[in-house]
Design a protein around this motif. Structure first.
Motif, short mmCIF file in Angstrom:
data_model
loop_
_atom_site.label_atom_id
_atom_site.label_comp_id
_atom_site.label_asym_id
_atom_site.label_seq_id
_atom_site.Cartn_x
_atom_site.Cartn_y
_atom_site.Cartn_z
N ALA A 54 -2.16 17.93 -7.30
CA ALA A 54 -2.51 19.20 -7.92
C ALA A 54 -1.55 20.30 -7.49
CB ALA A 54 -3.95 19.57 -7.56
N ARG A 55 -1.16 20.27 -6.21
CA ARG A 55 -0.23 21.30 -5.72
C ARG A 55 1.12 21.20 -6.41
NH1 ARG A 55 -2.49 19.49 -0.57
NH2 ARG A 55 -4.08 20.99 0.11
N GLN A 56 1.52 20.00 -6.77
CA GLN A 56 2.80 19.82 -7.44
C GLN A 56 2.80 20.41 -8.85
OE1 GLN A 56 4.08 15.73 -7.25
NE2 GLN A 56 3.60 15.56 -5.07
N LEU A 57 1.59 20.64 -9.39
CA LEU A 57 1.48 21.19 -10.75
C LEU A 57 1.43 22.71 -10.75
CD1 LEU A 57 -1.19 18.72 -12.21
CD2 LEU A 57 1.29 18.66 -12.49
N GLU A 58 1.43 23.31 -9.56
CA GLU A 58 1.40 24.77 -9.49
C GLU A 58 2.66 25.35 -10.11
OE1 GLU A 58 0.84 25.66 -5.41
OE2 GLU A 58 -1.30 25.12 -5.41
N GLY A 59 2.53 26.56 -10.67
CA GLY A 59 3.65 27.15 -11.38
C GLY A 59 4.84 27.51 -10.52
N GLY A 60 4.64 27.80 -9.25
CA GLY A 60 5.75 28.21 -8.39
C GLY A 60 5.54 27.70 -7.00
N PRO A 61 6.56 27.82 -6.16
CA PRO A 61 6.43 27.32 -4.79
C PRO A 61 5.41 28.12 -3.99
CG PRO A 61 8.45 28.59 -5.05
CD PRO A 61 7.87 28.44 -6.42
N ALA A 62 4.64 27.40 -3.20
CA ALA A 62 3.66 28.07 -2.35
C ALA A 62 4.38 28.87 -1.27
CB ALA A 62 2.73 27.04 -1.72
N VAL A 63 3.71 29.89 -0.80
CA VAL A 63 4.30 30.76 0.22
C VAL A 63 3.35 30.81 1.42
CG1 VAL A 63 5.04 33.10 0.78
CG2 VAL A 63 5.50 32.15 -1.49
N PHE A 64 3.91 30.69 2.62
CA PHE A 64 3.12 30.82 3.83
C PHE A 64 3.64 32.02 4.60
CE2 PHE A 64 2.36 30.02 8.35
CZ PHE A 64 0.98 29.82 8.34
N ASP A 65 2.77 32.99 4.79
CA ASP A 65 3.12 34.20 5.54
C ASP A 65 2.41 34.16 6.89
OD1 ASP A 65 3.66 36.65 6.60
OD2 ASP A 65 2.96 37.81 4.87
N PRO A 66 3.13 33.94 7.98
CA PRO A 66 2.47 33.84 9.29
C PRO A 66 1.80 35.13 9.74
CG PRO A 66 4.85 33.94 9.55
CD PRO A 66 4.59 33.78 8.08
N LEU A 67 2.18 36.25 9.16
CA LEU A 67 1.61 37.52 9.57
C LEU A 67 0.27 37.81 8.90
CD1 LEU A 67 4.78 39.80 9.67
CD2 LEU A 67 3.73 38.49 11.52
N THR A 68 -0.02 37.13 7.79
CA THR A 68 -1.29 37.37 7.09
C THR A 68 -2.18 36.13 7.07
OG1 THR A 68 -0.27 36.77 4.96
CG2 THR A 68 -0.22 39.10 5.60
N ALA A 69 -1.62 34.97 7.37
CA ALA A 69 -2.40 33.72 7.30
C ALA A 69 -3.37 33.61 8.47
CB ALA A 69 -1.46 32.52 7.28
N ASN A 70 -4.49 32.96 8.22
CA ASN A 70 -5.43 32.57 9.27
C ASN A 70 -5.45 31.04 9.29
OD1 ASN A 70 -6.87 35.11 10.28
ND2 ASN A 70 -7.03 35.34 8.06
N ARG A 71 -4.84 30.49 10.32
CA ARG A 71 -4.65 29.04 10.33
C ARG A 71 -4.66 28.52 11.78
NH1 ARG A 71 -1.93 25.04 7.02
NH2 ARG A 71 -2.09 23.10 8.22
N SER A 72 -5.31 27.40 11.97
CA SER A 72 -5.31 26.73 13.27
C SER A 72 -4.46 25.47 13.14
CB SER A 72 -6.74 26.36 13.68
OG SER A 72 -6.73 25.57 14.86
#
Length: 314
Positions: free
Chosen positions: A77-95
């Motif tokens: 499903a992610r491969q069908l997204e219209g554009g490349p995903a973006v990861f922003d370390p300053l706004t993301a909440n991730r462990s």
């Protein structure tokens, strides 16, 4: 009716996190929304999927069997997204889940935590968690996403595993202040004094080979004990006349923090190569890409700084 993508995302996150609360936080949903989705999934699959054990939700056999197919659907499903995903370390909440042996936890983790603290003055919502697992399951845990990155020397990881070299390390000795060999450790002194050896063959085949070599060089009476970690060996050396032989990059901070004497190793041992390891499944994931680049840049920048002298020092 087949579960929709939002439900599959929730199930995939629950498999990783084992927590309704954490899944809701990561996906930006309310906990009741996640609970309702789980209830529908339980009805659809005819299985509880998770049972509560203490504070964690433990996946059932049926849920574990669904992990790989769900991951494949979400990857597609992610491969069908219209554009490349973006990861922003300053706004993301991730462990991020990391696996490393005790020496890396002592030496490497503080450097990574320092790097995170420097991100926008520590305002980032990112967390690092070192997980404790059976070393034989590292590959499976990387594939499942329970571990995002393994740091160390794990040449046994070969199936769909990618790696990036960090550095080569050598070995050094640590001993207590006032040790008879402090300031003058030669081959004769090394062979005639007692040693604490590290028994980590279940975790590191390389260290197992090093221990076997030391056992072949030392008389049995010269071996005080075997311990399961580098840090415990350093503490034994602090309180006895035993010498501990451990990787230099770990020996330096341990000698500094514990007040041990650091000495050159008077014998030849094979160098220790450390690397980053991740699964092919995560190779194109923007968050995992950021984590790998962050870890590599942070650790090599620290490695470029002058190290404390390798010669004997109090």
């Amino acid at each position: 009716m087949i579960p929709d993508l939002s439900q599959l995302l929730i199930l995939d996150s629950l498999l990783r996190e084992g927590s309704l609360t954490r899944t809701a936080e990561l996906l930006g949903m309310s906990q009741p929304t996640v609970s309702r989705a789980l209830a529908r999934l339980r009805i659809h699959f005819g299985d509880p999927l998770f049972v509560r054990t203490g504070q964690r939700m433990v996946a059932t056999t049926r849920a574990l069997a669904l992990a790989a197919p769900i991951a494949a659907v979400l990857d597609a499903a992610r491969q069908l997204e219209g554009g490349p995903a973006v990861f922003d370390p300053l706004t993301a909440n991730r462990s991020f889940g990391l696996y490393m042996v005790d020496g890396a936890v002592v030496n490497i983790l503080p450097q990574l935590l320092g790097g995170l603290a420097r991100l926008d003055n520590g305002a980032s919502g990112l967390q690092l968690r070192c997980v404790h697992i059976d070393p034989g399951s590292i590959e499976a845990q990387l594939e499942r996403g329970h571990i995002d990155l393994a740091i160390g020397r794990f040449p046994q990881l070969v199936n769909n595993i990618r790696r990036r070299k960090l550095w080569d390390d050598e070995y050094a000795c640590v001993m207590r202040p006032g040790h008879p060999c402090a300031g003058n450790l030669d081959l004769d002194g090394y062979l005639t004094h007692r040693h604490v050896l590290i028994e980590m063959e279940h975790t590191s085949h390389h260290n197992g080979a090093v221990t076997r070599k030391l056992e072949s060089l030392l008389e049995p009476a010269r071996i005080l004990c075997h311990v399961p970690s580098f840090t415990s060996a350093a503490h034994i050396a602090l309180h006895t006349d035993a010498i501990a032989t451990i990787p230099l990059r770990l020996a330096q901070p341990l000698a500094r923090d514990l007040g041990l004497v650091l000495a050159r190793l008077p014998i030849e041992l094979p160098p220790l190569q450390l690397a980053l390891y991740w699964h092919e499944r995560s190779h194109r994931d923007p968050a995992n890409q950021w984590l790998r680049e962050f870890a590599h840049a942070t650790l090599l920048a620290s490695d470029a700084k002058p190290h404390a002298g390798h010669a004997e020092s109090a």
